[in-house]
Design a protein around this motif. Structure first.
Motif, short mmCIF file in Angstrom:
data_model
loop_
_atom_site.label_atom_id
_atom_site.label_comp_id
_atom_site.label_asym_id
_atom_site.label_seq_id
_atom_site.Cartn_x
_atom_site.Cartn_y
_atom_site.Cartn_z
N VAL A 204 0.84 -1.20 0.00
CA VAL A 204 0.00 0.00 0.00
C VAL A 204 0.87 1.25 0.00
CG1 VAL A 204 -1.61 1.35 1.39
CG2 VAL A 204 -2.00 -1.08 1.05
N GLN A 205 1.93 1.25 0.81
CA GLN A 205 2.78 2.44 0.92
C GLN A 205 3.50 2.75 -0.39
OE1 GLN A 205 5.21 1.36 4.31
NE2 GLN A 205 4.03 2.67 5.67
N SER A 207 2.30 2.13 -3.38
CA SER A 207 1.34 2.31 -4.47
C SER A 207 1.26 3.79 -4.86
CB SER A 207 -0.03 1.79 -4.07
OG SER A 207 -0.54 2.53 -2.98
N TYR A 209 -1.48 5.57 -5.64
CA TYR A 209 -2.57 6.32 -5.02
C TYR A 209 -2.23 6.74 -3.59
CZ TYR A 209 -3.80 1.93 -2.65
OH TYR A 209 -3.78 0.78 -1.88
N TYR A 210 -1.46 5.92 -2.88
CA TYR A 210 -1.09 6.26 -1.51
C TYR A 210 -0.07 7.39 -1.49
CZ TYR A 210 -0.32 5.38 3.47
OH TYR A 210 -0.26 5.50 4.84
N GLN A 211 0.90 7.33 -2.40
CA GLN A 211 1.89 8.40 -2.47
C GLN A 211 1.27 9.70 -2.93
OE1 GLN A 211 4.99 6.84 -4.99
NE2 GLN A 211 5.73 5.40 -3.43
N GLN A 214 -0.38 11.52 -0.07
CA GLN A 214 0.53 12.27 0.78
C GLN A 214 1.06 13.51 0.06
OE1 GLN A 214 3.38 9.15 1.95
NE2 GLN A 214 2.41 9.12 3.96
N LYS A 220 0.27 11.06 7.36
CA LYS A 220 0.37 9.60 7.24
C LYS A 220 -0.86 8.91 7.83
CE LYS A 220 5.38 9.00 7.06
NZ LYS A 220 6.55 8.33 7.69
N SER A 223 -3.86 9.50 5.52
CA SER A 223 -3.70 8.71 4.30
C SER A 223 -3.98 7.24 4.56
CB SER A 223 -2.27 8.88 3.76
OG SER A 223 -2.00 10.22 3.45
N PHE A 224 -3.53 6.76 5.71
CA PHE A 224 -3.76 5.35 6.04
C PHE A 224 -5.24 5.09 6.27
CE2 PHE A 224 -4.30 2.16 9.44
CZ PHE A 224 -3.85 1.04 8.75
N HIS A 227 -7.13 5.76 2.63
CA HIS A 227 -6.73 5.04 1.43
C HIS A 227 -5.99 3.72 1.70
CE1 HIS A 227 -7.75 8.67 -0.80
NE2 HIS A 227 -7.00 9.37 0.05
N GLY A 228 -5.51 3.53 2.91
CA GLY A 228 -4.71 2.33 3.17
C GLY A 228 -5.42 1.24 3.95
#
Length: 312
Positions: A204-205, A207, A209-211, A214, A220, A223-224, A227-228
Motif C-alpha cells: 500500500v505504501q 502504491s 494512489y497512496y503516495q 501524501q 500519514k 492517508s492510512f 486510502h490504506g
C-alpha cells in the motif's frame, strides 16, 4: 450476487456429499471388528466378548450390506438427520452442538488474540522495511512458526501455570481456562499474521494512489485511514478467515493437552470407538463451515473493496 450465492450453495451440497461419502468409505475400511470396538466403548474392554459384539451388531444393523447402509445414510442426510451416536445413543446434532460450541469459542478467542498481536506489529514493521524492527519480527515469527504447537503449549504451562501459578494448567469452566490454550494457538497465528500485515502495508505504501494522497498534503495517519486501511484489511481478513477454519479443524492436540472438551478431542475418541455417525457428522459440519466461511469472507471483501466482482 444471487448467482454467486447459488454457486456457493451448490458447492456446499457437493462438499457435504463428498465428505460424508469419503468418511463412510474410510471408516468402513478400517481394520478390526466395528461391532467389537463399539461394544468396548460402551461397556469397557473387560466386559466385552463375542456375545456383546453380536448384540451390538444386531442392534445397530452393522450386519447389513454396505450399500444399504450407505443409501440409508443418504436418505437421513436429505432429511437433515445425522442419526445417533453408536456409543452414547445421543443425537449427533446434540453432541456436536455441545462439543463444537467449546471448540468454536476457543478458536474465536485465539483468533482475537492473534488480531491483537499480529497486525499491529506488522504495521509497525512496515514503517521501515528492512529496518531493525522489521528484521527482528521476521526472525521471531519464523522461529515461532517452526515450533510445534504442543511445544508452545508445554512451555506456557510450565511458565505461567507451574512456575508463577498465574493460570490453571488445564480444564474448563472459567475465563482463566481460555487463556493458555487460546494463547498457544494465537502465537502461531500471530507469527504469520505479522508478515502478512507487513507485506500488505508495504504494498500500500509503495502504491501510486497512496503516495499521491501524501503529495496532496494528507498526513500519514489520514492517508492510512482513507486510502490504506481497506486495502490492508483484505489480505488480513482472508488470512484469518482461513485460519479460523484450520483452528476449528486442527485443535485436537491443544484440546488434548489442556483437557478442553471440544469437537477435536471428541473426534479422536469417535474414531477409536468406530462411532461412524459422530465421525460423519463432525466431518460434515467442518466441511460445510469451510464453504460458508469462504462465502462470507468473499462478501465482506466485496463490501470493503467495490472493485472485487463476485459475479465473475
Amino acid at each position: 450476487m444471487f448467482k454467486y450465492i447459488l454457486q456457493r450453495l451448490l458447492q456446499l451440497v457437493f462438499v457435504v456429499w463428498s465428505v460424508g461419502t469419503l468418511t463412510f468409505i474410510l471408516t468402513r475400511s478400517l481394520p478390526g471388528d466395528m461391532a467389537y470396538r463399539i461394544a468396548a466403548s460402551r461397556y469397557g474392554y473387560d466386559q466385552t466378548d463375542a456375545a456383546a459384539a453380536a448384540m451390538v451388531r444386531a442392534e445397530l444393523g452393522l450386519d447389513k450390506p454396505w450399500w444399504q447402509s450407505y443409501f440409508d445414510w443418504l436418505i437421513d442426510l436429505a432429511q437433515f438427520n445425522l442419526g445417533h451416536s453408536l456409543v452414547s445413543g445421543e443425537a449427533v446434532w446434540t453432541e456436536i452442538a455441545h462439543q463444537f460450541g467449546h471448540t468454536l469459542a476457543l478458536a474465536l478467542a485465539a483468533l482475537a488474540l492473534s488480531l491483537i498481536i499480529g497486525p499491529p506489529l506488522g504495521l509497525l514493521a512496515a514503517q521501515r522495511p528492512s529496518g531493525i524492527f522489521d528484521r527482528l519480527t521476521l526472525v521471531v515469527s519464523t522461529a515461532l512458526r517452526s515450533v510445534p504447537v504442543f511445544i508452545i503449549g508445554i512451555a506456557l504451562i510450565t511458565l505461567l501455570a507451574v512456575q508463577v501459578k498465574w493460570l490453571p494448567a488445564a480444564g474448563y469452566g472459567t475465563p482463566q481456562h481460555y487463556i493458555l490454550p487460546a494463547l498457544t494457538l494465537a502465537i502461531g497465528l500471530a507469527a504469520v499474521s505479522v508478515r502478512v500485515s507487513r507485506h500488505a502495508m508495504v504494498q500500500v505504501q509503495t502504491s501510486e494512489y497512496y503516495q499521491f494522497a501524501q503529495l496532496k498534503g494528507l498526513s500519514k495517519w489520514t492517508s492510512f485511514c482513507r486510502h490504506g486501511l481497506r486495502n490492508v484489511a483484505i489480505p488480513i481478513l482472508a488470512y484469518h478467515s482461513v485460519q479460523l477454519v484450520y483452528l476449528v479443524e486442527g485443535v485436537v492436540i491443544v484440546e488434548s493437552l489442556f483437557a478442553w472438551p471440544g469437537s477435536g478431542h471428541a473426534l479422536v475418541h469417535a474414531i477409536v470407538a468406530r462411532d461412524v455417525p459422530m465421525i460423519q457428522g463432525t466431518a460434515l459440519i467442518m466441511g460445510a463451515m469451510f464453504v460458508v466461511l469462504n462465502m462470507v469472507v468473499d462478501l465482506l471483501s466485496g463490501l470493503i473493496d467495490p472493485r472485487i466482482d463476485l459475479a465473475r
